[in-house]
Design an enzyme around this catalytic site. Structure first.
Site, short mmCIF file in Angstrom:
data_model
loop_
_atom_site.label_atom_id
_atom_site.label_comp_id
_atom_site.label_asym_id
_atom_site.label_seq_id
_atom_site.Cartn_x
_atom_site.Cartn_y
_atom_site.Cartn_z
N CYS A 433 0.82 -1.21 0.00
CA CYS A 433 0.00 0.00 0.00
C CYS A 433 0.86 1.27 0.00
CB CYS A 433 -0.97 -0.02 1.17
SG CYS A 433 -0.24 -0.62 2.70
N1 LIG Z 1 -4.22 -4.72 4.97
C1 LIG Z 1 -3.69 -3.99 4.02
O1 LIG Z 1 -3.96 -2.79 3.90
C2 LIG Z 1 -2.77 -4.60 3.03
C3 LIG Z 1 -2.35 -5.90 3.14
N2 LIG Z 1 -1.51 -6.43 2.21
C4 LIG Z 1 -1.04 -7.81 2.31
O2 LIG Z 1 -2.12 -8.71 2.00
C5 LIG Z 1 -1.98 -9.90 2.75
C6 LIG Z 1 -3.26 -10.08 3.57
O3 LIG Z 1 -3.38 -8.98 4.45
P1 LIG Z 1 -4.66 -8.75 5.38
O4 LIG Z 1 -5.85 -9.18 4.68
O5 LIG Z 1 -4.57 -7.37 5.85
O6 LIG Z 1 -4.32 -9.76 6.56
P2 LIG Z 1 -5.29 -10.41 7.64
O7 LIG Z 1 -4.45 -10.73 8.82
O8 LIG Z 1 -6.47 -9.55 7.83
O9 LIG Z 1 -5.74 -11.79 6.96
C7 LIG Z 1 -4.85 -12.85 6.74
C8 LIG Z 1 -5.58 -14.02 6.11
O10 LIG Z 1 -4.70 -15.11 5.94
C9 LIG Z 1 -5.18 -16.27 6.65
N3 LIG Z 1 -4.02 -16.96 7.19
C10 LIG Z 1 -3.20 -16.54 8.17
N4 LIG Z 1 -2.22 -17.45 8.38
C11 LIG Z 1 -2.43 -18.47 7.52
C12 LIG Z 1 -1.79 -19.70 7.24
N5 LIG Z 1 -0.70 -20.06 7.90
N6 LIG Z 1 -2.30 -20.50 6.28
C13 LIG Z 1 -3.40 -20.15 5.60
N7 LIG Z 1 -4.05 -19.00 5.81
C14 LIG Z 1 -3.58 -18.16 6.75
C15 LIG Z 1 -6.08 -15.71 7.71
O11 LIG Z 1 -7.02 -16.70 8.11
P3 LIG Z 1 -7.72 -16.67 9.58
O12 LIG Z 1 -8.09 -15.25 9.86
O13 LIG Z 1 -8.92 -17.56 9.40
O14 LIG Z 1 -6.73 -17.20 10.53
C16 LIG Z 1 -6.72 -14.55 6.96
O15 LIG Z 1 -7.73 -15.02 6.13
C17 LIG Z 1 -0.75 -9.74 3.61
O16 LIG Z 1 0.34 -10.36 2.99
C18 LIG Z 1 -0.58 -8.24 3.69
O17 LIG Z 1 0.73 -7.89 3.93
C19 LIG Z 1 -1.12 -5.70 1.16
C20 LIG Z 1 -1.51 -4.41 1.00
C21 LIG Z 1 -2.34 -3.75 1.95
C1 LIG Z 2 -0.54 -0.03 9.22
C2 LIG Z 2 0.35 -1.18 8.90
O1 LIG Z 2 0.76 -1.89 9.77
N1 LIG Z 2 0.65 -1.37 7.63
C3 LIG Z 2 1.47 -2.43 7.17
C4 LIG Z 2 1.67 -2.26 5.73
C5 LIG Z 2 0.59 -2.76 4.93
C6 LIG Z 2 0.92 -4.12 4.37
O2 LIG Z 2 0.32 -5.09 4.74
O3 LIG Z 2 1.86 -4.21 3.52
P1 LIG Z 2 2.49 -5.56 2.90
O4 LIG Z 2 1.54 -6.02 1.91
O5 LIG Z 2 3.76 -5.20 2.31
O6 LIG Z 2 2.68 -6.56 3.99
C7 LIG Z 2 2.85 -2.37 7.77
O7 LIG Z 2 3.32 -1.30 8.05
O8 LIG Z 2 3.45 -3.45 7.88
#
Ligand SMILES: NC(=O)C1=CN([C@@H]2O[C@H](COP(=O)(O)OP(=O)(O)OC[C@H]3O[C@@H](n4cnc5c(N)ncnc54)[C@H](OP(=O)(O)O)[C@@H]3O)[C@@H](O)[C@H]2O)C=CC1
Ligand SMILES: CC(=O)N[C@@H](CCC(=O)OP(=O)(O)O)C(=O)O
Length: 629
Positions: A433
């Site tokens: 992001c």
């Molecule tokens: N949040 C954001 O703004 C952004 C996030 N990202 C990236 O996107 C990805 C997802 O982020 P986000 O949705 O925020 O994360 P969350 O923690 O909200 O969700 C993670 C998901 O992965 C599942 N999970 C966790 N561990 C395992 C495992 N060992 N095996 C299988 N499934 C697993 C969880 O399942 P359960 O909850 O059922 O345990 C959940 O569905 C990350 O890599 C993050 O860095 C990228 C850009 C922005």
């Molecule tokens: C607020 C906050 O904690 N933001 C996350 C970045 C968002 C993210 O998930 O980035 P990746 O997809 O690179 O993991 C962080 O700083 O790690």
């Protein structure tokens, strides 16, 4: 009931008879007493006038008569007593009988009368209903085309009604078939538009025979097959066979012709046609998508965005701790989505999946993507395939990379910058992001050499959803609210990703100063970027470059000069809104860029990329206006 009523009636009559008899005995008794009194009076009178002998005689006679009468009287009293006993026994029996029939033990003659009236009314109503039923039966027979039957019977009407129902369901099925036929015709029309005319050199992919296009063609053919299998008139659409000379990416070398042949099923029962109707609605969407990590923030955001996507349907969702739960129970705001329950990845069936959104934590993702079927298109939202240099990945993420081959294959998915490569690739590494909000304004300026490559300072702020849904102490309300939390100063893992993107644009190594902050808000991200302009360049030049570079872009908006971007104006949307301002320090400029970290910063951009990969318009399913206030 009738027997009970008769018995009751008999008892009542017996009761009346005994009562009357009793009354008569009473009256007779009274009369006898009266007569005794009269005779005694006469005796008194006579005894005054007759002589002694006469009087004795008379007296004896009177006494005799009197004795007789006394005997008679006693007899009558016994009879009366007996009658009264019988009467009270009858009354008791009657009370018992009424009580066992659920009525009050003692007869209330008013109530009896009311009941009798009601019985009469009910009887009248029964007659009226019988007449109505007769009329109804006659109408049913008439509607069924059965000529006037001499005896209109209920069973004949029931039979006719059954015939009518069968006819209606037959008509419904015919109507359904006609609808399916129409859909098939339109899908075929779409197909003939998409299938190119046979090329003179069949071994080469022509320009509009890209794998994406072929993929869509295959999906449409499959869809036509599904529709045809739902039709109940098997004869008219018994088989669909498409025989065309197009080639898959992996099969391009061979001259083998792909033949798709699908047979329809035999006529269905009403129940199965109803089931088919439901299934047909679900399979309306041509491309089937899996969301891995649907129980997380980015996964659920994909589900939200896909709710209105015309081509992508969700067929599989996975979760880890929440495996086995429905999306509505984990995210109540998605309760209206009729989707399969989430399963653990080890139980996931990818046989009906065309594309995958991988919304899992970094590290875990590499192993999982490595194990996915090879034909799938994948957009990975984690950081696992973003860094081209595996060494950099291992340095910043503190773990070895376990899928270096896949890393080579992956394309970095900053859509507006890498659109062309994204279109033809199987695996896209969706940007982080912070890097999205920073690269969108900086890459065009660096490419045009309008800014210096040194002294780029980035002050970035993120909403808490950026940290995912997992429970962490640092993300508690008490830790986040009413304050700003700076973190990862000089060491945030997005630094190498930002520097990689900017360095590629500059063709030389760029080092940035990047400080992220956690803000007390759920969504939103702002990057305030301080740059030094190249000699002789003005803020106006920066503005013009950004304006020209993004003029045809749907999701990048350059505000009018001096207007300030705000995160609250992009909430829930895929827009990146930005502007450029002159700094007070001569030669420097300030750029402000805002996005929603969960949409353009993650799931929205991921969808934009998959649209591209599937050869459909990039903005499909993404034209949500920001949510404000
Ligand atoms: N949040 C954001 O703004 C952004 C996030 N990202 C990236 O996107 C990805 C997802 O982020 P986000 O949705 O925020 O994360 P969350 O923690 O909200 O969700 C993670 C998901 O992965 C599942 N999970 C966790 N561990 C395992 C495992 N060992 N095996 C299988 N499934 C697993 C969880 O399942 P359960 O909850 O059922 O345990 C959940 O569905 C990350 O890599 C993050 O860095 C990228 C850009 C922005
Ligand atoms: C607020 C906050 O904690 N933001 C996350 C970045 C968002 C993210 O998930 O980035 P990746 O997809 O690179 O993991 C962080 O700083 O790690």
């Amino acid at each position: 009931m009738v027997a009970a009523q008769i018995a009751l009636e008999k008892l009542r009559q017996r009761d009346q008879l005994l009562t009357t008899e009793n009354e008569m005995f009473k009256m007779e008794n009274v009369n006898h007493k009266k007569k005794v009194m009269e005779l005694e009076a006469e005796l008194k009178k006579l005894s005054g006038q007759q002589n002694l002998q006469q009087r004795i005689h008379h007296h004896a006679k009177i006494k005799e008569e009197n004795n007789l009468l006394k005997i008679q009287n006693e007899d009558l009293s016994i009879k009366l007593q007996r009658t009264e006993t019988i009467l009270s026994r009858v009354k008791e029996e009657l009370a018992h009988f009424r009580a066992t029939n659920g009525r009050s033990p003692y007869i209330n003659f008013d109530e009896e009368q009311q009941l009798n009236n009601k019985l009469k009314e009910t009887e009248e109503q029964r007659l009226q209903l019988a007449q109505k039923l007769l009329g109804l039966c006659t109408s049913i027979l008439k509607a069924a085309g059965i000529p006037r039957a001499p005896n209109v019977s209920l069973s004949a009407a029931e039979e006719a009604l059954e015939q009518l129902k069968n006819r209606i369901s037959l008509l419904e099925r015919e109507l359904q078939d006609l609808k399916f036929k129409n859909k098939i015709t339109s899908e075929r029309a779409r197909l003939s538009e998409l299938i190119p005319q046979p090329s003179p050199s069949p071994n080469r992919l022509s320009q509009n025979q890209t794998p994406n296009r072929i993929f869509i063609i295959v999906r449409i053919v499959n869809r036509v097959a599904v529709l045809s299998s739902k039709m109940s008139s098997a004869a008219s659409f018994s088989s669909i066979c498409i025989d065309r000379g197009y080639y898959w990416k992996d099969e391009a070398k061979s001259t083998k012709v792909r033949k798709l042949c699908v047979r329809s099923s035999v006529a269905s029962t009403p129940q199965s046609s109803q089931f088919a109707k439901i299934k047909a609605q679900k399979s309306e969407k041509t491309i089937q998508v899996a969301v891995l990590g649907a129980s997380g923030y980015t996964g659920s955001e994909i589900v939200r965005l896909l709710a209105n996507h015309p081509y992508f349907g969700i067929t599989l969702m996975t979760a880890d701790r929440k495996a086995g739960q429905s999306i509505g129970s984990v995210f109540p705001h998605l309760i209206t989505q009729d989707l399969p329950d989430m399963v653990a990845i080890k139980d996931a069936d990818f046989s009906n999946v065309d594309a995958v959104f991988c919304c899992l934590p970094h590290g875990t993702t590499q192993e999982i993507i490595k194990g996915l079927p090879k034909g799938l298109k994948i957009v990975d939202l984690s950081a696992d395939f973003r860094l081209q240099d595996i060494g950099e990945y291992e340095k910043w993420y503190g773990q070895p990379h376990r899928a270096p081959d896949l890393q080579k294959e992956a394309v970095y998915g900053l859509t507006e910058i890498h659109r062309r490569e994204i279109q033809n690739v199987r695996l896209v590494a969706n940007p982080g992001c912070y890097p999205t909000s920073i690269q969108i304004p900086l890459v065009p300026l660096i490419k045009a050499k309008l800014i210096e490559l040194k002294n780029i300072i980035i002050d970035a702020k993120s909403g808490v959803s950026g940290a995912g849904r997992g429970a962490k102490e640092a993300n508690l309300y008490t830790e986040i609210a009413e304050g700003i939390h700076s973190y990862g100063i000089t060491s945030h893992r997005h630094v190498p990703e930002i520097e990689q993107g900017l360095s590629n644009a500059a063709n030389s190594k760029i080092t940035v100063s990047f400080t992220p902050h956690l803000m007390p808000m759920s969504r939103g991200m702002q990057s305030t970027i301080y740059v030094e302009m190249a000699p002789g360049v003005s803020v106006e030049d920066l503005y013009q470059q950004l304006s020209t570079f993004y003029e045809n872009e749907e999701f990048v908006i350059l505000l009018k000069k001096s207007e300030v971007p705000h995160t609250r104006h992009v909430r829930g949307s895929n827009y990146c809104v930005m502007n450029v301002f002159p700094d007070r320090i001569p030669g420097r400029a300030i750029i402000i860029s805002v996005i929603d970290n969960l949409v353009k910063g993650a799931s929205g951009q991921a969808l934009q990329n998959l649209n591209l990969m599937m050869g459909i318009p990039e903005n499909t399913g993404l034209l949500y206006m920001p949510l404000f206030p």
